[in-house]
Design a protein around this motif. Structure first.
Motif, PDB file in Angstrom:
ATOM      1  N   TRP A  85       0.837  -1.203   0.000  1.00  0.00           N
ATOM      2  CA  TRP A  85       0.000   0.000   0.000  1.00  0.00           C
ATOM      3  C   TRP A  85       0.867   1.247   0.000  1.00  0.00           C
ATOM      4  O   TRP A  85       1.952   1.264   0.593  1.00  0.00           O
ATOM      5  CB  TRP A  85      -0.881   0.011   1.248  1.00  0.00           C
ATOM      6  N   LEU A  86       0.381   2.279  -0.647  1.00  0.00           N
ATOM      7  CA  LEU A  86       0.976   3.611  -0.552  1.00  0.00           C
ATOM      8  C   LEU A  86       0.096   4.427   0.386  1.00  0.00           C
ATOM      9  O   LEU A  86      -1.132   4.298   0.368  1.00  0.00           O
ATOM     10  CB  LEU A  86       1.058   4.278  -1.914  1.00  0.00           C
ATOM     11  N   VAL A  87       0.737   5.240   1.182  1.00  0.00           N
ATOM     12  CA  VAL A  87       0.026   6.079   2.139  1.00  0.00           C
ATOM     13  C   VAL A  87       0.257   7.524   1.722  1.00  0.00           C
ATOM     14  O   VAL A  87       1.396   7.991   1.674  1.00  0.00           O
ATOM     15  CB  VAL A  87       0.533   5.837   3.572  1.00  0.00           C
ATOM     16  N   ASP A  88      -0.821   8.196   1.402  1.00  0.00           N
ATOM     17  CA  ASP A  88      -0.744   9.590   0.983  1.00  0.00           C
ATOM     18  C   ASP A  88      -1.159  10.503   2.127  1.00  0.00           C
ATOM     19  O   ASP A  88      -2.149  10.234   2.819  1.00  0.00           O
ATOM     20  CB  ASP A  88      -1.670   9.845  -0.209  1.00  0.00           C
ATOM     21  N   VAL A  89      -0.414  11.565   2.308  1.00  0.00           N
ATOM     22  CA  VAL A  89      -0.806  12.640   3.224  1.00  0.00           C
ATOM     23  C   VAL A  89      -1.106  13.829   2.318  1.00  0.00           C
ATOM     24  O   VAL A  89      -0.230  14.300   1.602  1.00  0.00           O
ATOM     25  CB  VAL A  89       0.301  12.978   4.238  1.00  0.00           C
ATOM     26  N   GLY A  90      -2.384  14.247   2.357  1.00  0.00           N
ATOM     27  CA  GLY A  90      -2.813  15.219   1.359  1.00  0.00           C
ATOM     28  C   GLY A  90      -2.719  14.537   0.011  1.00  0.00           C
ATOM     29  O   GLY A  90      -3.232  13.439  -0.175  1.00  0.00           O
TER      30      GLY A  90
END
Length: 182
Positions: A63-68
């Protein structure tokens, strides 16, 4: 996990990494590996090979975790781990959890997300490991409620697909998941 999660005032979202996201995953991992190496911690390779993450990406475990709108972390959550073959019970296994330096502190959000997914799957525990000599990471996991379940030898660098190379001692940690459901 819901898009209503926030960290540092920005929304956090998790998205499955597909083959087209391999470079993003590697960028996060390489940045974290470089930071660890700069601190003298030999846990990961200096640079991850695409082959080291390809299988987990293909299986839908990474998984990739995006902030904004910025990719800020990555994690692999799978349901088996050879390092734990001698321990019974069902579990989710956290691997290659890494965050970009600008997102320092995001790891706790990622662990909470992994725990929620494991609980929803109905497994008994969330498990992870790190090199035994990384005392600060071990303290971090213990501070988050993970219990040390012993050290075990692992041939090769953690994260690589082949078990070859020098033997490293890995500290195994587990957080029981009371009330997990299927």
């Amino acid at each position: 996990m819901s898009s209503s999660i926030e960290w540092a005032g920005d929304p956090v979202s998790f998205r499955p990494a597909g083959g087209e996201h391999t470079e993003e995953v590697l960028g996060v991992l390489d940045e974290a590996a470089g930071w660890l190496g700069g601190r003298g911690i030999r846990q990961w390779p200096v640079s991850f090979s695409p082959a080291w993450v390809a299988g987990a990406i293909e299986r839908g475990e990474t998984w990739l975790v995006d902030v904004g709108d910025k990719p800020s972390g990555t994690v692999t959550l799978d349901w088996a781990d050879a390092l734990w073959a001698d321990v019974g019970g069902t579990a989710g296994y956290v691997h290659r959890l890494a965050v970009r330096r600008r997102a320092r502190g995001l790891g706790g959000v990622i662990l909470d997300w992994a725990e929620d997914r494991a609980r929803r799957r109905g497994v008994d525990a969330l498990r992870l490991d790190c090199v035994a000599h990384n005392r600060s990471l071990r303290d971090y996991y213990e501070g988050r409620g993970f219990v040390h379940r012993g050290d075990a030898p692992w041939p090769g660098i953690p994260g690589q697909p082949k078990r070859e190379g020098p033997v490293l001692w890995m500290s195994r940690y587990e957080r029981p998941l009371a009330g997990s459901r299927t």
